[in-house]
Design a protein around this motif. Structure first.
Motif, PDB file in Angstrom:
ATOM      1  N   THR A  77       0.850  -1.191   0.000  1.00  0.00           N
ATOM      2  CA  THR A  77       0.000   0.000   0.000  1.00  0.00           C
ATOM      3  C   THR A  77       0.885   1.239   0.000  1.00  0.00           C
ATOM      4  O   THR A  77       1.727   1.396   0.885  1.00  0.00           O
ATOM      5  CB  THR A  77      -0.921   0.031   1.242  1.00  0.00           C
ATOM      6  OG1 THR A  77      -0.174  -0.329   2.407  1.00  0.00           O
ATOM      7  CG2 THR A  77      -2.092  -0.913   1.097  1.00  0.00           C
ATOM      8  N   TYR A  79       1.409   5.482   0.078  1.00  0.00           N
ATOM      9  CA  TYR A  79       1.013   6.447   1.108  1.00  0.00           C
ATOM     10  C   TYR A  79      -0.465   6.824   1.051  1.00  0.00           C
ATOM     11  O   TYR A  79      -1.178   6.717   2.059  1.00  0.00           O
ATOM     12  CB  TYR A  79       1.879   7.703   0.982  1.00  0.00           C
ATOM     13  CG  TYR A  79       1.470   8.825   1.912  1.00  0.00           C
ATOM     14  CD1 TYR A  79       1.852   8.832   3.244  1.00  0.00           C
ATOM     15  CD2 TYR A  79       0.670   9.877   1.448  1.00  0.00           C
ATOM     16  CE1 TYR A  79       1.465   9.845   4.105  1.00  0.00           C
ATOM     17  CE2 TYR A  79       0.283  10.901   2.300  1.00  0.00           C
ATOM     18  CZ  TYR A  79       0.676  10.874   3.628  1.00  0.00           C
ATOM     19  OH  TYR A  79       0.289  11.891   4.469  1.00  0.00           O
ATOM     20  N   ASN A  80      -0.946   7.283  -0.106  1.00  0.00           N
ATOM     21  CA  ASN A  80      -2.332   7.778  -0.181  1.00  0.00           C
ATOM     22  C   ASN A  80      -3.341   6.693   0.154  1.00  0.00           C
ATOM     23  O   ASN A  80      -4.329   6.942   0.862  1.00  0.00           O
ATOM     24  CB  ASN A  80      -2.615   8.346  -1.579  1.00  0.00           C
ATOM     25  CG  ASN A  80      -1.940   9.676  -1.816  1.00  0.00           C
ATOM     26  OD1 ASN A  80      -1.569  10.378  -0.876  1.00  0.00           O
ATOM     27  ND2 ASN A  80      -1.755  10.039  -3.076  1.00  0.00           N
ATOM     28  N   GLN A  81      -3.095   5.478  -0.342  1.00  0.00           N
ATOM     29  CA  GLN A  81      -4.032   4.396  -0.065  1.00  0.00           C
ATOM     30  C   GLN A  81      -3.996   4.013   1.412  1.00  0.00           C
ATOM     31  O   GLN A  81      -5.042   3.774   2.023  1.00  0.00           O
ATOM     32  CB  GLN A  81      -3.716   3.172  -0.927  1.00  0.00           C
ATOM     33  CG  GLN A  81      -4.754   2.056  -0.749  1.00  0.00           C
ATOM     34  CD  GLN A  81      -4.394   0.790  -1.483  1.00  0.00           C
ATOM     35  OE1 GLN A  81      -3.292   0.659  -2.024  1.00  0.00           O
ATOM     36  NE2 GLN A  81      -5.301  -0.168  -1.508  1.00  0.00           N
ATOM     37  N   MET A  83      -3.257   5.930   3.972  1.00  0.00           N
ATOM     38  CA  MET A  83      -3.954   6.962   4.746  1.00  0.00           C
ATOM     39  C   MET A  83      -5.470   6.838   4.588  1.00  0.00           C
ATOM     40  O   MET A  83      -6.231   7.032   5.541  1.00  0.00           O
ATOM     41  CB  MET A  83      -3.494   8.354   4.308  1.00  0.00           C
ATOM     42  CG  MET A  83      -2.042   8.675   4.644  1.00  0.00           C
ATOM     43  SD  MET A  83      -1.613   8.525   6.402  1.00  0.00           S
ATOM     44  CE  MET A  83      -0.340   7.247   6.316  1.00  0.00           C
ATOM     45  N   SER A  84      -5.921   6.508   3.373  1.00  0.00           N
ATOM     46  CA  SER A  84      -7.351   6.327   3.128  1.00  0.00           C
ATOM     47  C   SER A  84      -7.898   5.155   3.938  1.00  0.00           C
ATOM     48  O   SER A  84      -8.989   5.238   4.526  1.00  0.00           O
ATOM     49  CB  SER A  84      -7.603   6.099   1.635  1.00  0.00           C
ATOM     50  OG  SER A  84      -8.965   5.847   1.385  1.00  0.00           O
ATOM     51  N   LYS A  87      -8.190   6.157   7.570  1.00  0.00           N
ATOM     52  CA  LYS A  87      -9.361   7.022   7.776  1.00  0.00           C
ATOM     53  C   LYS A  87     -10.641   6.194   7.818  1.00  0.00           C
ATOM     54  O   LYS A  87     -11.521   6.424   8.670  1.00  0.00           O
ATOM     55  CB  LYS A  87      -9.436   8.067   6.667  1.00  0.00           C
ATOM     56  CG  LYS A  87     -10.556   9.076   6.845  1.00  0.00           C
ATOM     57  CD  LYS A  87     -10.506  10.148   5.763  1.00  0.00           C
ATOM     58  CE  LYS A  87     -11.625  11.169   5.973  1.00  0.00           C
ATOM     59  NZ  LYS A  87     -11.576  12.231   4.919  1.00  0.00           N
ATOM     60  N   ASN A 193      -3.226   1.492  -7.955  1.00  0.00           N
ATOM     61  CA  ASN A 193      -3.645   2.704  -8.653  1.00  0.00           C
ATOM     62  C   ASN A 193      -2.607   3.050  -9.712  1.00  0.00           C
ATOM     63  O   ASN A 193      -1.408   2.906  -9.495  1.00  0.00           O
ATOM     64  CB  ASN A 193      -3.786   3.871  -7.667  1.00  0.00           C
ATOM     65  CG  ASN A 193      -4.817   3.602  -6.594  1.00  0.00           C
ATOM     66  OD1 ASN A 193      -6.017   3.651  -6.841  1.00  0.00           O
ATOM     67  ND2 ASN A 193      -4.357   3.268  -5.399  1.00  0.00           N
ATOM     68  N   SER A 275      -8.248   3.055 -10.430  1.00  0.00           N
ATOM     69  CA  SER A 275      -7.949   2.061  -9.395  1.00  0.00           C
ATOM     70  C   SER A 275      -8.335   0.692  -9.920  1.00  0.00           C
ATOM     71  O   SER A 275      -9.319   0.549 -10.658  1.00  0.00           O
ATOM     72  CB  SER A 275      -8.723   2.367  -8.108  1.00  0.00           C
ATOM     73  OG  SER A 275      -8.342   3.619  -7.573  1.00  0.00           O
TER      74      SER A 275
END
Length: 314
Positions: A77, A79-81, A83-84, A87, A193, A275
């Motif tokens: 994974t 970074y962006n995924q 963090m998502s 969340k 992605n 994605s």
């Protein structure tokens, strides 16, 4: 969700007035074991009315103590995924620490005092195999370093269907093309992605136009083969069959590419970010004797893909 980036040595003026429950780990993949740790922390946080926080790192700790080859340097994974996913699991705050030699070289006592005490933790939660500090201290002795200043909870990551739940196991199964096991260990489809870029347009000539996907070079991908995938473009979901391979029918020295034939789709999507959910491996890559044999196989692959989605109500 707030992301707080920290470089060691931590700023001595950094102060957090509100207590939190802290889950510790690198969490590459955010698999079922990681989710168990985070959910344990969340349950405690909810009961106490506290924020749920994560302590994680900007890259693999292994970067500090050994040389990684190009394959080992990849991630499940990015970074962006990650963090998502945090969340979605209800995390309020992420302490993103730059993992350096100096950070790792702290004694366990220094790590606790510099970071856990500074973060104002009420409870620290981590997997039983989590380590910290230069002595690679484990969770069993963290209560000694806590010295009554915070609570400690260790979580057994368990097995699933006789498969160990770990990032290492997931990477191994990706390398084997065993997407079914990968998705079981993740508790969701493996997702990547990428961006649609120009290719050689061979698929269009065969009657199966493909979107060529450019991934980040540090994204761990499934092994070479043909896969059933779901594709998400601009919030819309599509069925597809993907190829990871060298197009060996057209030569033996081609680079590895990721190409997706999106079913029932005819639109120019060059430059689109999309994605991909990897659902099932149909077969390995085959070198066909001629174009007609390849086209017949693609028809069989399409039939399998459509039946897969219909059977699973996707």
């Amino acid at each position: 969700m707030e992301v707080i980036k920290i470089h060691h040595p931590i700023n001595e003026n950094l102060e957090f007035k509100n207590k939190c429950v802290l889950a510790m780990g690198f969490f590459d993949g955010v698999h079922l074991g990681h989710q168990k740790v985070i959910n344990k922390a969340k349950n405690i946080a909810d009961k106490k009315g506290l924020d749920l926080a994560i302590l994680t790192y900007n890259h693999k700790p292994a970067v500090v103590y050994k040389q990684l080859d190009s394959h080992e340097s990849r991630y499940l994974t990015l970074y962006n995924q990650k963090m998502s996913l945090f969340k979605n699991l209800g995390v309020n705050k992420v302490f993103l620490v730059s993992y350096t030699f100096d950070f790792q070289n702290q004694s366990p006592e220094e790590f606790v005092n510099n970071y856990l005490i500074t973060f104002n933790v009420d409870t620290v939660v981590a997997g039983v195999d989590h380590t910290y500090g230069d002595k690679k201290a484990n969770m069993d002795i963290l209560p000694e370093y806590a010295n009554g200043k915070f609570n400690v909870e260790s979580v057994d990551l368990d097995n699933l269907n006789e498969n160990k739940i770990s990032s290492t196991a997931i990477r191994h199964n990706l390398d084997q093309g065993d997407i079914k096991t990968v998705n079981e260990l993740l508790g969701r489809p493996f997702r990547t992605n990428g961006m649609v870029v120009h290719g050689l347009a061979r698929g269009r000539e065969l009657g199966y136009p493909t979107a060529n996907i450019q991934h980040d070079e540090v994204q761990w991908l499934p092994n070479i083969g043909i896969y059933v995938v779901k594709v998400f473009i601009g919030g819309k979901k599509y069925r597809g069959m993907a190829s990871i391979g060298r197009n060996v029918t057209f030569g033996n020295k081609n680079p590895i590419t990721v190409e997706i034939n999106i079913l029932d789709f005819d639109h120019n999507i060059y430059g689109e970010d999309l994605s991909i959910d990897w659902l099932y491996r149909i077969r390995g890559e085959v070198k066909f004797n001629g174009i007609n044999s390849l086209i017949n196989q693609l028809k069989d692959d399409e039939k399998f893909t459509r039946n897969f989605f219909d059977k699973n109500n996707e």
